[in-house]
Design a protein around this motif. Structure first.
Motif, PDB file in Angstrom:
ATOM      1  N   UNK A 140      91.480  66.827  -2.663  1.00 36.77           N
ATOM      2  CA  UNK A 140      90.452  67.854  -2.556  1.00 36.77           C
ATOM      3  C   UNK A 140      89.279  67.285  -1.768  1.00 36.77           C
ATOM      4  N   UNK A 141      88.767  68.097  -0.877  1.00 32.80           N
ATOM      5  CA  UNK A 141      87.632  67.707  -0.044  1.00 32.80           C
ATOM      6  C   UNK A 141      86.431  68.527  -0.467  1.00 32.80           C
ATOM      7  N   UNK A 142      85.323  67.892  -0.835  1.00 31.90           N
ATOM      8  CA  UNK A 142      84.151  68.669  -1.262  1.00 31.90           C
ATOM      9  C   UNK A 142      83.522  69.415  -0.095  1.00 31.90           C
ATOM     10  N   UNK A 143      83.033  70.602  -0.379  1.00 33.55           N
ATOM     11  CA  UNK A 143      82.274  71.387   0.587  1.00 33.55           C
ATOM     12  C   UNK A 143      80.799  71.199   0.269  1.00 33.55           C
ATOM     13  N   UNK A 144      80.024  70.722   1.240  1.00 29.82           N
ATOM     14  CA  UNK A 144      78.641  70.326   1.017  1.00 29.82           C
ATOM     15  C   UNK A 144      77.690  71.259   1.745  1.00 29.82           C
ATOM     16  N   UNK A 145      76.483  71.323   1.191  1.00 27.90           N
ATOM     17  CA  UNK A 145      75.388  72.060   1.824  1.00 27.90           C
ATOM     18  C   UNK A 145      74.249  71.088   2.075  1.00 27.90           C
ATOM     19  N   UNK A 146      73.563  71.285   3.195  1.00 24.74           N
ATOM     20  CA  UNK A 146      72.424  70.447   3.568  1.00 24.74           C
ATOM     21  C   UNK A 146      71.146  71.278   3.529  1.00 24.74           C
ATOM     22  N   UNK A 147      70.086  70.630   3.095  1.00 21.51           N
ATOM     23  CA  UNK A 147      68.772  71.284   3.112  1.00 21.51           C
ATOM     24  C   UNK A 147      68.059  70.860   4.401  1.00 21.51           C
ATOM     25  N   UNK A 148      67.764  71.831   5.238  1.00 20.94           N
ATOM     26  CA  UNK A 148      67.204  71.543   6.562  1.00 20.94           C
ATOM     27  C   UNK A 148      65.948  72.377   6.760  1.00 20.94           C
ATOM     28  N   UNK A 149      65.166  71.979   7.777  1.00 20.59           N
ATOM     29  CA  UNK A 149      63.976  72.737   8.172  1.00 20.59           C
ATOM     30  C   UNK A 149      64.374  73.722   9.262  1.00 20.59           C
ATOM     31  N   UNK A 150      64.039  75.000   9.037  1.00 18.15           N
ATOM     32  CA  UNK A 150      64.405  76.034   9.995  1.00 18.15           C
ATOM     33  C   UNK A 150      63.317  77.107  10.005  1.00 18.15           C
ATOM     34  N   UNK A 151      62.707  77.316  11.134  1.00 23.26           N
ATOM     35  CA  UNK A 151      61.693  78.355  11.318  1.00 23.26           C
ATOM     36  C   UNK A 151      60.544  78.205  10.318  1.00 23.26           C
ATOM     37  N   UNK A 152      60.123  76.967  10.103  1.00 24.57           N
ATOM     38  CA  UNK A 152      59.009  76.732   9.194  1.00 24.57           C
ATOM     39  C   UNK A 152      59.386  76.801   7.726  1.00 24.57           C
ATOM     40  N   UNK A 153      60.656  76.894   7.413  1.00 22.56           N
ATOM     41  CA  UNK A 153      61.102  76.940   6.012  1.00 22.56           C
ATOM     42  C   UNK A 153      62.107  75.827   5.765  1.00 22.56           C
TER      43      UNK A 153
END
Length: 552
Positions: A140-153
């Motif tokens: 099983x391969x984990x699906x990850x999410x990243x927290x990024x800066x986008x349009x001032x948020x």
């Protein structure tokens, strides 16, 4: 004394209705507030000058990312799906969606964080969150999410690596699971309902019925074995509990079978995400149902054992403990259910600190009664079944609850007294006395001679000491006073008896003996009377004449 256990099914239904009412109230209040208060429109009312406007796609939290991504997958909008993926991700949206449908799994909403920072205790970097997994053969391969800066948020997006992994995924050949997915894909899709083909809804419904049928068959087999054992050993409390626990355990097993096997059907990830939260709630509800019946069974067994030992006081303690345990389990279930529905309970818990003062003022009586209940259970001035006097009322304690105590009076009515008030009253417990006080004062006539009085006292003492039910120490008979119209004799003793009715029966004999002894001593009982003495004398003249004669 053991009371009949209430119907658990009716109690569980009440819990479910209460949960639905609480959930509808929780979700309706913000809407009403935003509609009725001018200028209040939820998060849109925040000024742009003072705070960053919210993300229109709700990607501030991991759960918002997953919810929005699933909604985009349901709409089938490739451009919208791209807005939930890091911009440098390469690959086909259609391939990624097919991989999710065939071998992907998105984390249930209850497992996703509702705060912008995400989960900080998962062993990953602060800006990385696990939101699902992809099965590739035995791995099983984990699906990850990243927290990024986008349009001032600062927002959460599906990582480019995870999206590329989904795009490059190919279905492995062979295997029972792959054959099942291939067979599923060959069925006609039918119309789309809520972004999901009707085929997938039908497959999941059929699989749910099959899972419940399998659970039903397994528990029916267990029931046959259990009845066979009960016929050999005889029925007992535990066998009754095993039979009563079958419905919740059957429901939990069916939910577990569905949650484990639905991923191998190859149905849409959108359908699985929408149902997995419901399946979790059903599983937790089954656990609450089982815990409810387990608490009732344990309380019943404990009360039966304590009753056989004569420890009737255990009824109040066990009843209160069972109710507290039920409330605790219900609160845990509601917490998980609210979280599964996407309601952040941390804000509510924070509001408790603000509203604690108002609650303290508004619930003084409730808190007072709860403290009174604890006092009654800890000090145990009275117990269930005790005959007592509280204030000016006499009665038998029938129930000591969390809020109030119920007492059956001599008139056979039920008096309900709040525990805060009841615990502060002067309580006289007649049931817990060890002996009964035999104390009477008899008055005999003034014509009784000293010898008659001595004989009377001696015979009364002998009569008391010869009775086995009378405690010899400190039994006494004493001539105590010269009253207005009688010579008073006090009879003081303690009589051993099981209860008040037994004492009344025992004291009849010594009282009748007192009457016989008074008659035997040739005297009688005195009653209010007056005696007038008449004297005859010669007056002043005769007295003076007698004095002169004596002088001469």
């Amino acid at each position: 004394m053991i009371r009949a256990r209430p119907d658990p099914t009716r109690q569980v239904v009440r819990i479910a209705l209460g949960f639905v009412l609480a959930l509808s109230t929780w979700t309706t209040i913000p809407v009403l507030a935003s509609a009725q208060v001018p200028g209040l429109g939820g998060v849109e009312a925040v000024s742009e000058d003072t705070a960053t406007p919210p993300d229109p796609l709700g990607r501030e939290t991991p759960r918002g990312l997953v919810t929005g991504l699933v909604s985009a997958l349901a709409d089938g909008d490739a451009e919208k799906i791209r807005r939930f993926v890091e911009t440098d991700a390469a690959g086909s949206v259609e391939d990624a969606r097919a991989a999710l449908d065939r071998a992907g799994e998105v984390s249930p909403s209850a497992d996703l964080s509702l705060v912008p920072e995400g989960r900080l205790d998962d062993g990953l970097d602060a800006a990385v969150e696990r939101i699902g997994m992809l099965r590739t053969g035995t791995k099983t391969i984990p699906l990850l999410a990243h927290r990024v800066d986008r349009d001032g948020r600062r927002i959460w997006l599906l990582s480019a690596e995870s999206f590329e992994t989904l795009s490059d995924w190919t279905a492995p050949a062979g295997g029972l699971a792959n054959e099942a997915r291939s067979w599923t894909a060959a069925l006609p899709a039918g119309p789309t309902i809520l972004g999901v083909p009707a085929r997938d809804w039908a497959l999941m419904g059929a699989f749910a019925l099959a899972g419940y049928a399998l659970a039903f068959g397994l528990f029916r087999l267990r029931g046959l074995v259990g009845r066979r054992i009960a016929s050999e050993r005889g029925p007992n409390r535990m066998s009754h509990f095993i039979a009563a626990s079958e419905p919740p355990l059957r429901l939990a097993l069916a939910a577990a079978i569905f949650g484990f096997g639905v991923g191998y059907l190859g149905v849409s990830v959108v359908a699985r995400y929408q149902l997995i939260s419901l399946v979790q709630i059903v599983f937790w509800f089954a656990g609450l149902w089982f815990a409810w019946r387990l608490i009732d069974a344990l309380a019943e067994i404990t009360l039966e054992r304590m009753s056989n030992r004569g420890a009737i006081t255990a009824y109040s303690v066990v009843t209160l403990a069972a109710r507290v345990a039920k409330v605790l389990f219900a609160a845990i279930f509601f917490t998980f259910a609210l979280r599964a529905f996407g309601i952040d309970i941390t804000a509510g818990l924070a509001a408790l600190g603000i509203g604690g003062l108002a609650f303290a003022f508004g619930a003084q009586k409730l808190v007072e009664n709860l403290i009174g209940s604890v006092t009654l259970i800890a000090d145990r001035p009275v117990r269930v079944g005790d005959f007592c006097r509280f204030g000016e009322t006499l009665g038998t304690v029938e129930e000591i609850g969390i809020r109030s105590t119920k007492i059956r009076t001599l008139g056979r009515t039920i008096v309900t007294v709040p525990n805060g008030e009841f615990s502060s009253l002067h309580l006289e417990n007649f049931t817990r006395r060890d002996v009964f006080h035999f104390h009477h004062t008899i008055g005999v006539r003034y014509e009784t001679s000293p010898d008659q009085m001595r004989e009377l006292l001696w015979r009364l003492r002998q009569m008391l000491l010869e009775r086995p039910s009378v405690d010899a120490d400190p039994a006494r008979v004493r001539f105590i006073s010269f009253a207005a119209y009688s010579l008073d004799v006090e009879i003081f003793a303690y009589i051993h008896a099981e209860d008040w009715n037994g004492y009344l029966e025992i004291q009849e004999a010594p009282m009748l003996d007192c009457m016989d002894i008074v008659e035997m001593c040739r005297t009688g009982f005195a009653f209010p009377s007056q005696t007038v003495y008449l004297g005859r004398d010669g007056g002043r003249t005769s007295v003076m004449a007698g004095a002169r004669e004596a002088a001469e």
